[in-house]
Scaffold this motif. Structure first.
Motif, mmCIF file in Angstrom:
data_model
loop_
_atom_site.group_PDB
_atom_site.id
_atom_site.type_symbol
_atom_site.label_atom_id
_atom_site.label_comp_id
_atom_site.label_asym_id
_atom_site.label_seq_id
_atom_site.Cartn_x
_atom_site.Cartn_y
_atom_site.Cartn_z
ATOM 1 N N LYS A 133 26.743 -4.694 -11.146
ATOM 2 C CA LYS A 133 25.427 -5.316 -11.011
ATOM 3 C C LYS A 133 24.388 -4.295 -10.573
ATOM 4 C CE LYS A 133 25.560 -6.681 -6.126
ATOM 5 N NZ LYS A 133 24.366 -5.906 -5.751
ATOM 6 N N PRO A 134 23.101 -4.530 -10.894
ATOM 7 C CA PRO A 134 22.048 -3.619 -10.429
ATOM 8 C C PRO A 134 21.863 -3.706 -8.922
ATOM 9 C CG PRO A 134 21.101 -5.514 -11.563
ATOM 10 C CD PRO A 134 22.576 -5.593 -11.758
ATOM 11 N N ASP A 135 21.415 -2.617 -8.335
ATOM 12 C CA ASP A 135 21.186 -2.563 -6.888
ATOM 13 C C ASP A 135 19.716 -2.658 -6.528
ATOM 14 O OD1 ASP A 135 23.986 -1.793 -5.715
ATOM 15 O OD2 ASP A 135 23.712 -0.501 -7.461
ATOM 16 N N TYR A 136 18.844 -2.166 -7.387
ATOM 17 C CA TYR A 136 17.405 -2.208 -7.130
ATOM 18 C C TYR A 136 16.685 -2.793 -8.338
ATOM 19 C CZ TYR A 136 18.179 1.109 -3.270
ATOM 20 O OH TYR A 136 18.607 1.722 -2.121
ATOM 21 N N PHE A 137 15.724 -3.665 -8.050
ATOM 22 C CA PHE A 137 14.816 -4.186 -9.072
ATOM 23 C C PHE A 137 13.415 -3.730 -8.671
ATOM 24 C CE2 PHE A 137 12.585 -8.143 -10.924
ATOM 25 C CZ PHE A 137 12.347 -7.482 -12.114
ATOM 26 N N ILE A 138 12.814 -2.837 -9.461
ATOM 27 C CA ILE A 138 11.528 -2.218 -9.123
ATOM 28 C C ILE A 138 10.487 -2.613 -10.165
ATOM 29 C CG2 ILE A 138 10.320 -0.038 -8.718
ATOM 30 C CD1 ILE A 138 13.048 1.194 -8.058
ATOM 31 N N THR A 139 9.366 -3.122 -9.702
ATOM 32 C CA THR A 139 8.249 -3.460 -10.583
ATOM 33 C C THR A 139 7.041 -2.621 -10.184
ATOM 34 O OG1 THR A 139 9.023 -5.732 -10.874
ATOM 35 C CG2 THR A 139 6.729 -5.283 -11.412
ATOM 36 N N THR A 140 6.542 -1.838 -11.113
ATOM 37 C CA THR A 140 5.405 -0.945 -10.868
ATOM 38 C C THR A 140 4.232 -1.362 -11.736
ATOM 39 O OG1 THR A 140 6.946 0.882 -10.461
ATOM 40 C CG2 THR A 140 4.646 1.458 -10.881
ATOM 41 N N THR A 141 3.059 -1.494 -11.134
ATOM 42 C CA THR A 141 1.860 -1.890 -11.870
ATOM 43 C C THR A 141 0.832 -0.775 -11.827
ATOM 44 O OG1 THR A 141 2.236 -4.215 -11.291
ATOM 45 C CG2 THR A 141 0.040 -3.623 -12.076
ATOM 46 N N CYS A 142 0.199 -0.524 -12.937
ATOM 47 C CA CYS A 142 -0.792 0.551 -13.041
ATOM 48 C C CYS A 142 -1.972 0.293 -12.107
ATOM 49 C CB CYS A 142 -1.289 0.642 -14.485
ATOM 50 S SG CYS A 142 -2.621 1.828 -14.740
ATOM 51 N N ASN A 143 -2.444 1.340 -11.471
ATOM 52 C CA ASN A 143 -3.660 1.300 -10.661
ATOM 53 C C ASN A 143 -4.786 1.936 -11.475
ATOM 54 O OD1 ASN A 143 -5.728 1.501 -8.828
ATOM 55 N ND2 ASN A 143 -4.652 2.865 -7.407
ATOM 56 N N PRO A 144 -5.732 1.152 -11.981
ATOM 57 C CA PRO A 144 -6.779 1.722 -12.842
ATOM 58 C C PRO A 144 -7.727 2.657 -12.103
ATOM 59 C CG PRO A 144 -7.263 -0.566 -12.331
ATOM 60 C CD PRO A 144 -5.895 -0.292 -11.784
ATOM 61 N N HIS A 145 -7.603 2.715 -10.778
ATOM 62 C CA HIS A 145 -8.493 3.569 -9.998
ATOM 63 C C HIS A 145 -7.786 4.816 -9.480
ATOM 64 C CE1 HIS A 145 -11.574 0.487 -10.193
ATOM 65 N NE2 HIS A 145 -10.679 -0.406 -9.812
ATOM 66 N N TRP A 146 -6.665 5.183 -10.081
ATOM 67 C CA TRP A 146 -6.052 6.467 -9.767
ATOM 68 C C TRP A 146 -7.083 7.572 -9.978
ATOM 69 C CZ3 TRP A 146 -1.257 4.679 -12.808
ATOM 70 C CH2 TRP A 146 -0.234 4.286 -11.916
ATOM 71 N N ASN A 166 6.713 -3.085 -6.226
ATOM 72 C CA ASN A 166 7.594 -4.061 -5.589
ATOM 73 C C ASN A 166 9.042 -3.584 -5.713
ATOM 74 O OD1 ASN A 166 8.701 -7.414 -6.432
ATOM 75 N ND2 ASN A 166 8.767 -6.379 -4.472
ATOM 76 N N VAL A 167 9.690 -3.357 -4.586
ATOM 77 C CA VAL A 167 11.080 -2.899 -4.569
ATOM 78 C C VAL A 167 11.937 -4.000 -3.966
ATOM 79 C CG1 VAL A 167 12.689 -1.137 -3.764
ATOM 80 C CG2 VAL A 167 10.326 -0.509 -4.302
#
Length: 750
Positions: free
Chosen positions: A404-417, A600-601
């Motif tokens: 099974k997976p150990d980490y579920f990571i969701t990354t969203t772009c920051n348009p103000h980088w 989100n981790v």
């Protein structure tokens, strides 16, 4: 201008692609760039309206009104459903009055009354300026010359759809190269090699097809003010014999050449990190190994580049740029789908069981068109239902092998980088430059993958899968599942607390981290604090916020742990509401500090999460809700899956540019090989419509499969008997062209 991880072949295939940048009239340059002139600001704010007014074609598209109207949020996004098409009107205006190309007939009237009636909300002075700018446009010259002609219904106009100017050098077409006019009865034969004819009064609509060279200048006269030709099928590579092909370069994603239409020079992108091993090998001509012409994807990827000292008017188009980016990708995808859907552009490949073909032959049938089932939208097409189902099964195979997976990571772009904002031109906002957003996000994502996998941020990664999706307003976000090696797994709540936090940090001790958590990692407010929040369904937050306070992290009953959220009295004001630890989205402090965006981790604490998570990330891209007809009509005709796909898709400028640039949107490591499994003489085979079935069943490829060759090797190679069929690909690789297994050269083995 290049960003990190963009190789030397990204922009132009190491010099193979060369397209001259058009010259832009000074007055038009001012309208696109001036930050002080009121008319220029007015023009850019309404640039799509102006382009539609001056376009020679009539646009047909279904926009998502919730995001294409910036009235509520101030953020405009061109998100459309289904197909996008352009039609040409007849020469004689209908009851609604002149529009599009017909407006040019009456531009000799200095009052421009016809244009005022058509677009009363547009500034007439700017309309006059644009008409002056377009005086050198050959299409304008052609249609404007019609204004003084009586009996217009008797005239015909041929539009050249295959203008072959050398685009490696700047060449504006002339009026005689783009169009010809004549009176009915004096039809000049073969005016152009390929053409569409506009009639005074026609009985059917004239569509401008995606592969027409006149598509771009007819639809976007403000981007191509002198009628510059767009992509066509015969743009040659620059010195092709001296430049090495880049198909296997690490920093350049490959294009999928399956379903290649050689006449249109259109190629399918693979858009994935892995290469399926079980697809039929195609010869060099079909796969593009000896291609001499620039593909549509290469052409428009070139057009998206920022080059020092050159003014790229498209990148200053704001909302018009969003529409153009969407339009050009839909053009490419339409040509790809046309290959599969139109008999004249595709070989009708049919599939059936080997034994089924033998049975049909015994019944006296020998023609391939009378047996088998049509493959409508194959799994080689990225984003199709078969493709997503295959990826889901591949991901489940990873779980079967590594756990099974150990980490579920969701990354969203920051348009103000900073990398995005520093690349904006004066007056631009991130939504005006979807190209910058897509390219910077891709670089950040590659950096994060290297950190997590190569640099072992959380420990040794045994396997992973990831997929890119796009929010309603177009921003990309990534779902990633990590399966760790045995000594790097999270096994208890103390381990969760070391890498994941769900609390507001101490503002005095960690001021930067505190500001980032408040900016990126607080949900809502929703529920009683804001009942109209988009996450609310039937009065409840679908993400279950606010969570309950908890003094210590606990093993959860479902897929995730119950993270520590202490009632420490810390609160912050966000969007008018006081929020505490119950509203914090779980995060990793190091990743948040490093990448300055929503990350989100989550720890996957239960095997129950596996199927849900993998189905979630492989659910497919945004689709419209629509009714599905029965699989077979009364007359026995099979429903067109390609049409269903086109009618249901939702897409915006960010996704369009991501696909145009060839950035991977899916990934799985290690790669998964789909093994064939069948009964004796029941293997799938492929054949063409006109093939003789006796030849089909007697060719070696019809009876040689992964399974049959595995069984044969068990007879002759004792080493093979050490492995089960599902373990076999770890030690042997399938050579698809030769239909045989070859032993791998594993490290540490002689």
């Amino acid at each position: 201008m290049k960003f990190q991880y963009e190789g030397p072949a990204f922009c132009c295939r190491k010099g193979k692609v060369k397209i001259a940048t058009p010259e832009i009239p000074q007055e038009l340059h001012r309208l696109f760039t001036s930050q002080v002139d009121a008319d220029a600001k007015y023009f850019r704010k309404r640039i799509r309206y102006f382009n539609t007014h001056f376009s020679f074609t009539r646009l047909g598209v279904t926009l998502d009104k919730t995001v294409s109207n910036a009235a509520r949020t101030g953020v405009y996004t061109f998100v459309a459903q289904g197909s996008m098409y352009y039609k040409m009107d007849d020469l004689v205006p209908g009851g609604q009055g002149p529009r599009n190309l017909q407006l040019y007939f009456y531009d000799t009237d200095e009052t421009l009354e016809h244009r005022v009636k058509r677009s009363p909300d547009l500034d007439i002075n700017i309309i006059r300026k644009i008409l002056e700018i377009l005086e050198e446009n050959p299409y304008v010259q052609t249609f404007k010359s019609i204004g003084s002609i009586p009996n217009l219904e008797e005239y015909r106009i041929s539009l050249n759809t295959d203008i072959r100017l050398d685009q490696r050098r700047y060449n504006a077409p002339t009026a005689s190269q783009v169009a010809a006019m004549w009176v009915e009865g004096s039809d000049p034969q073969n005016t152009f090699d390929r053409q569409v004819v506009l009639y005074g009064k026609g009985d059917r609509p004239i569509f401008i097809r995606a592969y027409y060279g006149c598509y771009d200048p007819l639809a976007y006269p403000l981007f191509f003010p002198r009628g510059e030709t767009g992509w066509n099928r015969w743009i040659p590579y620059e010195t092709p014999s001296k430049v090495a092909l880049e198909d296997n370069e690490d920093d350049t994603e490959r294009e999928d050449m399956h379903g290649l239409d050689q006449t249109s020079n259109v190629h399918l992108e693979r858009n994935t990190d892995e290469v399926p091993d079980d697809e039929e090998e195609q010869d060099d001509d079909e796969t593009g190994g000896s291609r001499k012409f620039v593909s549509a994807r290469e052409y428009y990827c070139f057009k998206l580049q920022v080059r020092k000292g050159l003014f790229n008017i498209i990148l200053f188009g704001a909302r018009g740029f969003q529409q153009w980016a969407f339009d050009m990708y839909i053009k490419m995808e339409t040509m790809r789908l046309d290959f599969f859907s139109k008999p004249k552009n595709q070989k009708l490949v049919r599939a059936d069981l080997y034994q089924g073909v033998v049975d049909v032959m015994d019944a006296g049938e020998t023609h391939g068109s009378h047996v088998g089932k049509r493959i409508v939208l194959p799994r080689t097409f990225p984003g199709g239902d078969r493709d997503m189902q295959r990826r889901f099964l591949d991901a489940m195979a990873i779980v079967q092998r590594f756990g099974k997976p150990d980490y579920f990571i969701t990354t969203t772009c920051n348009p103000h980088w900073e990398e995005i904002t520093s690349g904006l031109e004066p007056g631009q906002t991130p939504q005006d430059r979807p190209d910058l957003v897509a390219r910077v996000y891709r670089a950040k994502l590659r950096s994060m993958k290297d950190l997590l996998i190569k640099k072992k941020y959380f420990g040794e990664v045994a396997a992973y899968v990831h997929v890119t999706e796009f929010q309603k307003r177009g921003l990309p976000h990534e779902h990633m599942l990590l399966i760790m090696s045995s000594d790097s797994k999270l096994t208890n709540p103390d381990g969760y607390d070391k890498v994941i936090s769900a609390e507001l940090p101490n503002k005095d001790k960690y001021p930067i981290l505190h500001a980032l958590v408040v900016k990126h990692m607080l949900h809502g407010p929703c529920g009683a604090l804001r009942k109209n929040c988009p996450c609310m369904i039937d009065g409840e937050c679908r993400f279950r916020y606010p969570r309950q306070f908890c003094d210590a992290t606990q093993q959860g009953k479902d897929s995730y742990p119950i993270y520590r959220r202490r009632p420490d009295g810390h609160q912050v004001k966000v969007r008018g509401a006081e929020l505490d630890n119950r509203w914090v989205v779980p995060y990793n402090p190091g990743l948040l500090m490093r990448y300055n965006c929503h990350i989100n981790v989550e720890a996957c604490s239960s095997i129950k999460a596996v199927k849900y998570l993998f189905k979630y990330i492989y659910k497919g891209h945004d689709r419209a809700s629509f009714s599905v007809d029965p699989a077979v009509q009364n007359d026995g005709e099979v429903i067109n899956e390609i049409k269903q796909y086109m009618d249901a898709r939702f897409m915006g400028p960010q996704e369009s540019i991501t696909r145009t640039c060839g950035f991977p949107m899916f990934g799985v490591s290690p790669s998964v090989l789909q093994l064939q499994l069948h009964l004796e003489d029941m293997q799938p085979i492929t054949f063409k419509e006109g093939d003789n079935l006796d030849d089909v069943i007697n060719r070696p490829s019809s009876y040689s499969t992964m399974l049959t060759e595995f069984l044969k090797m068990n007879l002759v190679d004792p080493y093979v008997r050490n492995f089960l069929y599902k373990e076999f690909p770890e030690f042997y690789r399938w050579i698809k062209g030769k239909k045989k297994w070859q032993r791998r050269k594993l490290r540490g083995r002689g």
